[in-house]
Write an enzyme that holds these catalytic residues in place. Structure first.
Site, mmCIF file in Angstrom:
data_model
loop_
_atom_site.group_PDB
_atom_site.id
_atom_site.type_symbol
_atom_site.label_atom_id
_atom_site.label_comp_id
_atom_site.label_asym_id
_atom_site.label_seq_id
_atom_site.Cartn_x
_atom_site.Cartn_y
_atom_site.Cartn_z
ATOM 1 N N PHE A 122 0.846 -1.204 0.000
ATOM 2 C CA PHE A 122 0.000 0.000 0.000
ATOM 3 C C PHE A 122 0.869 1.237 0.000
ATOM 4 O O PHE A 122 1.809 1.340 0.784
ATOM 5 C CB PHE A 122 -0.919 0.002 1.235
ATOM 6 C CG PHE A 122 -2.003 -1.026 1.125
ATOM 7 C CD1 PHE A 122 -1.731 -2.357 1.327
ATOM 8 C CD2 PHE A 122 -3.293 -0.647 0.781
ATOM 9 C CE1 PHE A 122 -2.721 -3.320 1.195
ATOM 10 C CE2 PHE A 122 -4.293 -1.596 0.655
ATOM 11 C CZ PHE A 122 -4.002 -2.929 0.858
ATOM 12 N N ALA A 123 0.557 2.158 -0.894
ATOM 13 C CA ALA A 123 1.294 3.416 -0.952
ATOM 14 C C ALA A 123 0.273 4.536 -1.113
ATOM 15 O O ALA A 123 -0.034 4.966 -2.221
ATOM 16 C CB ALA A 123 2.283 3.398 -2.115
ATOM 17 N N LYS A 126 1.695 10.331 0.774
ATOM 18 C CA LYS A 126 3.129 10.547 0.522
ATOM 19 C C LYS A 126 3.951 9.254 0.525
ATOM 20 O O LYS A 126 5.140 9.276 0.200
ATOM 21 C CB LYS A 126 3.680 11.519 1.555
ATOM 22 C CG LYS A 126 3.140 12.940 1.380
ATOM 23 C CD LYS A 126 3.774 13.865 2.386
ATOM 24 C CE LYS A 126 3.155 15.261 2.295
ATOM 25 N NZ LYS A 126 3.504 16.081 3.459
ATOM 26 N N TYR A 127 3.349 8.154 0.912
ATOM 27 C CA TYR A 127 4.092 6.890 0.967
ATOM 28 C C TYR A 127 4.494 6.377 -0.417
ATOM 29 O O TYR A 127 5.236 5.409 -0.521
ATOM 30 C CB TYR A 127 3.295 5.818 1.729
ATOM 31 C CG TYR A 127 3.441 5.908 3.239
ATOM 32 C CD1 TYR A 127 3.059 7.058 3.908
ATOM 33 C CD2 TYR A 127 3.960 4.857 3.987
ATOM 34 C CE1 TYR A 127 3.188 7.156 5.295
ATOM 35 C CE2 TYR A 127 4.090 4.944 5.360
ATOM 36 C CZ TYR A 127 3.701 6.092 6.018
ATOM 37 O OH TYR A 127 3.830 6.182 7.378
ATOM 38 N N ASP A 214 7.263 1.001 3.243
ATOM 39 C CA ASP A 214 8.393 1.810 3.708
ATOM 40 C C ASP A 214 9.570 0.913 4.069
ATOM 41 O O ASP A 214 10.149 1.004 5.154
ATOM 42 C CB ASP A 214 7.967 2.654 4.918
ATOM 43 C CG ASP A 214 7.484 1.804 6.084
ATOM 44 O OD1 ASP A 214 6.917 0.718 5.828
ATOM 45 O OD2 ASP A 214 7.686 2.224 7.234
ATOM 46 N N PRO A 235 11.076 -7.290 15.180
ATOM 47 C CA PRO A 235 12.460 -7.164 15.651
ATOM 48 C C PRO A 235 12.575 -6.443 16.997
ATOM 49 O O PRO A 235 13.604 -6.542 17.665
ATOM 50 C CB PRO A 235 13.137 -6.337 14.547
ATOM 51 C CG PRO A 235 12.029 -5.548 13.932
ATOM 52 C CD PRO A 235 10.816 -6.432 14.006
ATOM 53 N N TYR A 237 10.805 -6.840 19.864
ATOM 54 C CA TYR A 237 10.363 -7.453 21.134
ATOM 55 C C TYR A 237 10.790 -8.904 21.307
ATOM 56 O O TYR A 237 10.335 -9.579 22.217
ATOM 57 C CB TYR A 237 8.821 -7.398 21.227
ATOM 58 C CG TYR A 237 8.266 -6.009 21.035
ATOM 59 C CD1 TYR A 237 8.163 -5.130 22.104
ATOM 60 C CD2 TYR A 237 7.864 -5.572 19.767
ATOM 61 C CE1 TYR A 237 7.669 -3.848 21.922
ATOM 62 C CE2 TYR A 237 7.378 -4.291 19.571
ATOM 63 C CZ TYR A 237 7.281 -3.437 20.657
ATOM 64 O OH TYR A 237 6.802 -2.164 20.477
ATOM 65 N N GLU A 304 -2.199 -4.578 13.333
ATOM 66 C CA GLU A 304 -1.138 -5.407 13.921
ATOM 67 C C GLU A 304 -1.654 -6.088 15.196
ATOM 68 O O GLU A 304 -1.319 -7.246 15.474
ATOM 69 C CB GLU A 304 0.094 -4.561 14.225
ATOM 70 C CG GLU A 304 1.268 -5.368 14.724
ATOM 71 C CD GLU A 304 2.547 -4.548 14.818
ATOM 72 O OE1 GLU A 304 3.335 -4.586 13.861
ATOM 73 O OE2 GLU A 304 2.740 -3.863 15.848
HETATM 74 N N1 UDP Z 1 0.484 3.590 4.686
HETATM 75 C C1 UDP Z 1 0.286 4.402 3.579
HETATM 76 N N2 UDP Z 1 0.053 5.724 3.752
HETATM 77 C C2 UDP Z 1 0.012 6.311 4.983
HETATM 78 C C3 UDP Z 1 0.213 5.492 6.118
HETATM 79 C C4 UDP Z 1 0.456 4.129 5.939
HETATM 80 O O1 UDP Z 1 0.326 3.920 2.448
HETATM 81 O O2 UDP Z 1 -0.188 7.527 5.080
HETATM 82 C C5 UDP Z 1 0.702 2.136 4.488
HETATM 83 C C6 UDP Z 1 2.107 1.848 3.983
HETATM 84 O O3 UDP Z 1 2.094 0.688 3.185
HETATM 85 C C7 UDP Z 1 2.869 1.592 5.267
HETATM 86 C C8 UDP Z 1 1.818 0.838 6.069
HETATM 87 O O4 UDP Z 1 0.572 1.464 5.729
HETATM 88 O O5 UDP Z 1 4.042 0.853 5.028
HETATM 89 C C9 UDP Z 1 2.008 0.878 7.600
HETATM 90 O O6 UDP Z 1 2.276 2.183 8.059
HETATM 91 P P1 UDP Z 1 3.725 2.600 8.599
HETATM 92 O O7 UDP Z 1 4.773 1.973 7.762
HETATM 93 O O8 UDP Z 1 3.765 4.097 8.700
HETATM 94 O O9 UDP Z 1 3.725 1.959 10.053
HETATM 95 P P2 UDP Z 1 5.030 1.518 10.864
HETATM 96 O O10 UDP Z 1 5.734 0.466 10.069
HETATM 97 O O11 UDP Z 1 5.873 2.757 11.025
HETATM 98 O O12 UDP Z 1 4.476 1.011 12.150
HETATM 99 MN MN MN Z 2 6.198 0.365 8.050
#
Ligand code: UDP
Ligand code: MN
Length: 355
Positions: A122-123, A126-127, A214, A235, A237, A304
């Site tokens: 998912f993107a 801004k992702y 990300d 990673p 916990y 999660e």
């Molecule tokens: N994501 C996205 N846009 C956003 C927030 C989240 O596309 O504004 C998607 C993206 O794939 C991201 C995932 O949701 O990798 C989980 O969010 P994030 O990576 O910010 O969570 P973290 O890994 O930091 O807990």
């Molecule tokens: Mn992430």
């Protein structure tokens, strides 16, 4: 004569009754199998989906055919290649660490099966800026030499980077609405994964992996990761007591886990398995998430938390070590001999639509 007739009728009636009884038993037997076994199981609503979707049975999962010509090191049952880590769960699922498996042997088993792997990413918002590295490194490390279909869910299709993909690999962009709450984006993933499996993948792909965008691949992620239901150990916990795991701790939530419970804390950023297993997971997490929302509750770590609740009850059949989702800001621990996939360092305030 009349006595004989009477006897005959009595016997005929008995035979008819017996046949009817047999038919009844046969009918209930077939009906039960139809419902429970062959065409997808019915599960308790809170911890398994109650939806019924038909999937074809995957043969390669049950039948591993090796080449007669491949030569490889003799395996041992008294001398493990890894003695510094645990490589099996108490429910006898393998925990995958570097050095526990033979990649050539595994690939030689799975390649002739012509398996296909879907990956969702998912993107939203801004992702999209993470897509290029994610997609380019996936080409280098993720199931190289296998049929891979990447599905990119985005509200900005124009920003999807064109990546040169090897033969047998392809990318599909799925447009989705944007959102001004990252929690909602995160939560909606399960529903979209469920719909994708139902509408596009069912009976076309074998496995699916759902990954955070990300992140980047740095090392092999391949056939060693295949399983019916696959979870990755977080990673952050893996050396902690379970009382410290950031599970959802409010009773009111369907993601609730009691303080004395829990196996591992799993990542929401990577999970997968056979289509029907991931479908059940996605459907259950989505249903539970919606039930919570109706009560005005959002689990501590959104999907999660729901994934962790699900995996506590529906044990993963393969567990991937933190090699499969490290975090770039963390120094590498000695037992982690290779980092295969890792979350990049990001500034949340810059990229998320809300705080
Ligand atoms: N994501 C996205 N846009 C956003 C927030 C989240 O596309 O504004 C998607 C993206 O794939 C991201 C995932 O949701 O990798 C989980 O969010 P994030 O990576 O910010 O969570 P973290 O890994 O930091 O807990
Ligand atoms: Mn992430």
């Amino acid at each position: 004569m009349s006595f004989k007739m009477h006897l005959l009728t009595g016997r005929t009636v008995a035979v008819i009754l017996l046949v009817l009884l047999l038919l009844g038993v046969l009918y209930s037997y077939i009906w039960r199998h139809y419902r429970d076994g062959i065409f997808g199981q019915e599960v308790r609503p809170a911890d398994g989906s109650s939806s019924r979707v038909d999937f074809t049975i995957v043969n390669h999962w049950f039948h591993l055919v090796a080449s007669d010509y491949l030569e490889y090191q003799q395996p041992s049952i008294v001398q493990g290649s890894r003695t510094d880590v645990v490589t099996v769960t108490p429910w006898l699922a393998p925990i995958v660490w570097e050095g526990t498996y033979n990649p050539q042997l595994l690939d030689s088993i799975y390649r002739p099966q012509n398996i296909s792997i879907a990956a969702t990413v998912f993107a939203v918002g801004k992702y999209t800026k993470f897509l290029r590295d994610f997609l380019e490194t996936a080409e280098q490390h993720f199931f190289v030499g296998f049929k891979v279909h990447v599905y990119v869910f985005t509200d900005r299709p124009k920003e999807v980077h064109q990546v040169k993909m090897a033969a047998g690999r392809q990318l599909t962009v799925v447009p989705v609405p944007g959102s001004n709450r990252w929690q909602e984006i995160s939560a909606r993933r399960m529903e979209l994964i469920q719909t994708l499996i139902e509408e596009k993948l069912q009976n076309h792909m074998d496995y699916i992996f759902c990954l955070d965008v990300d992140s980047k691949f740095h090392g092999r992620w391949g056939t060693e990761s295949l399983g019916a239901l696959v979870a990755v150990i977080h990673p952050g916990y893996y050396k902690d007591d379970r009382s410290k795991f950031p599970y959802e701790r409010r009773h009111e939530s369907t993601a609730y886990v009691a303080p004395g419970k829990g196996d591992f804390y799993y990542c929401g950023g990577a999970f997968g398995g056979l289509l029907q297993e991931v479908h059940r997971l996605a459907n259950t997490c989505r249903t539970n998430f919606e039930a919570d929302a109706k009560k005005g509750i959002e689990a501590a770590w959104q999907e999660e938390s729901h994934l962790n609740r699900y995996m506590l009850i529906n044990k993963p059949t393969k567990v991937l070590s933190p090699e499969y989702l490290w975090q770039d800001f963390k120094p590498r621990n000695p037992e982690v001999r290779i980092i295969r996939f890792s979350g990049v360092i990001k500034n949340y305030a810059d990229i998320r639509p809300n705080v």
